[in-house]
Design a protein around this motif. Sequence first.
Motif, PDB file in Angstrom:
ATOM      1  N   SER A 241      24.001 -27.494  25.844  1.00 45.87           N
ATOM      2  CA  SER A 241      24.134 -28.897  25.442  1.00 45.87           C
ATOM      3  C   SER A 241      25.572 -29.393  25.490  1.00 45.87           C
ATOM      4  O   SER A 241      25.825 -30.560  25.805  1.00 45.87           O
ATOM      5  N   PHE A 242      26.539 -28.513  25.163  1.00 51.51           N
ATOM      6  CA  PHE A 242      27.953 -28.921  25.182  1.00 51.51           C
ATOM      7  C   PHE A 242      28.366 -29.267  26.610  1.00 51.51           C
ATOM      8  O   PHE A 242      28.976 -30.305  26.870  1.00 51.51           O
ATOM      9  N   ALA A 243      28.018 -28.398  27.567  1.00 53.85           N
ATOM     10  CA  ALA A 243      28.353 -28.646  28.966  1.00 53.85           C
ATOM     11  C   ALA A 243      27.637 -29.882  29.486  1.00 53.85           C
ATOM     12  O   ALA A 243      28.182 -30.656  30.278  1.00 53.85           O
ATOM     13  N   ASP A 244      26.390 -30.072  29.048  1.00 55.26           N
ATOM     14  CA  ASP A 244      25.621 -31.249  29.439  1.00 55.26           C
ATOM     15  C   ASP A 244      26.313 -32.529  28.984  1.00 55.26           C
ATOM     16  O   ASP A 244      26.407 -33.510  29.725  1.00 55.26           O
ATOM     17  N   MET A 245      26.833 -32.524  27.759  1.00 52.17           N
ATOM     18  CA  MET A 245      27.550 -33.671  27.227  1.00 52.17           C
ATOM     19  C   MET A 245      28.797 -33.972  28.061  1.00 52.17           C
ATOM     20  O   MET A 245      29.081 -35.121  28.407  1.00 52.17           O
ATOM     21  N   LEU A 246      29.538 -32.901  28.438  1.00 48.10           N
ATOM     22  CA  LEU A 246      30.756 -33.078  29.243  1.00 48.10           C
ATOM     23  C   LEU A 246      30.419 -33.626  30.626  1.00 48.10           C
ATOM     24  O   LEU A 246      31.153 -34.452  31.167  1.00 48.10           O
ATOM     25  N   ALA A 247      29.314 -33.149  31.207  1.00 48.08           N
ATOM     26  CA  ALA A 247      28.898 -33.631  32.526  1.00 48.08           C
ATOM     27  C   ALA A 247      28.552 -35.122  32.471  1.00 48.08           C
ATOM     28  O   ALA A 247      28.920 -35.890  33.372  1.00 48.08           O
ATOM     29  N   LYS A 248      27.836 -35.522  31.432  1.00 49.47           N
ATOM     30  CA  LYS A 248      27.467 -36.932  31.301  1.00 49.47           C
ATOM     31  C   LYS A 248      28.695 -37.798  31.052  1.00 49.47           C
ATOM     32  O   LYS A 248      28.763 -38.940  31.518  1.00 49.47           O
ATOM     33  N   LYS A 249      29.678 -37.279  30.329  1.00 52.67           N
ATOM     34  CA  LYS A 249      30.939 -38.010  30.152  1.00 52.67           C
ATOM     35  C   LYS A 249      31.633 -38.197  31.489  1.00 52.67           C
ATOM     36  O   LYS A 249      32.187 -39.250  31.786  1.00 52.67           O
ATOM     37  N   GLY A 250      31.601 -37.133  32.315  1.00 60.15           N
ATOM     38  CA  GLY A 250      32.198 -37.228  33.634  1.00 60.15           C
ATOM     39  C   GLY A 250      31.515 -38.272  34.491  1.00 60.15           C
ATOM     40  O   GLY A 250      32.177 -39.036  35.198  1.00 60.15           O
TER      41      GLY A 250
END
Length: 250
Positions: A241-250
């Motif tokens: 979920s943390f990586a998913d959040m960063l990807a969506k921010k990108g």
Amino acid sequence: MSWWLVSCCPSKTVDDWFKGCSGLCPKRIHAKAWSSLFFATVWTVWKARNGMVFRGKEVDFIVAANMVKFRVVWWFKHYGKGSTDAVTTILLNIKDCCTKSTMVKQRSLGTWIPPSLDVLKFNVDGAVRGSPGQAGMGGGGGVLRNSRGRVLCLFSNHLGISDSNSAEIMAIHKASEICASKPDFIGRDIVIVSDSMTAVTWVNDRSFGSVKHVNLIYKIRGNLIKLGKTVVIYNSRASNSFADMLAKKG
């Protein structure tokens, strides 16, 4: 937090505090109030700090605490569009106006399992905003942590026009590139974790997926050979979920 009649464990970092505040209330309207609490507090502390450093002002903590309350109420009412009540009414009845009787709970960020001692885990993810199966605006994200959960590195990239498989491959490539560029990581046990079975299969098997991914996958495999002990594995979205959040921010 006691202003909201809520007890909580203190967060170790500002980042943890932000994620905790943004996930305390499940209803979207009420969540805006919780998010504003974080920003109002940080902004008030920053303003007080500037006054002390640049203008020699003393910090009055009672005044500062009241400023946090007024800013939360003002933002919630006028920008969050969360209430039609008067500012004074919200201020005096903050729990009833903003949280109602909704049970307050911490939003689950998924179960992240720490790696073994001396092993590093790099969770990565790709995200695309657009119709399924079509190209859209893509982003990639990743976070590298040790066995204690300490964040050693993270990235959040804008990828331009992309499809979901390309975004996942580019996220894996970015993680392998970061690790291969650090001499201290050569020979370390590193696990790159993706929630895309397709991307992981392309990286580890003899096939390369579509032709457009061949160069990136060659580079990923080259980085893995250079690193020595680094592997790419699949795990479910719940632990990413943390990586998913960063990807969506990108």
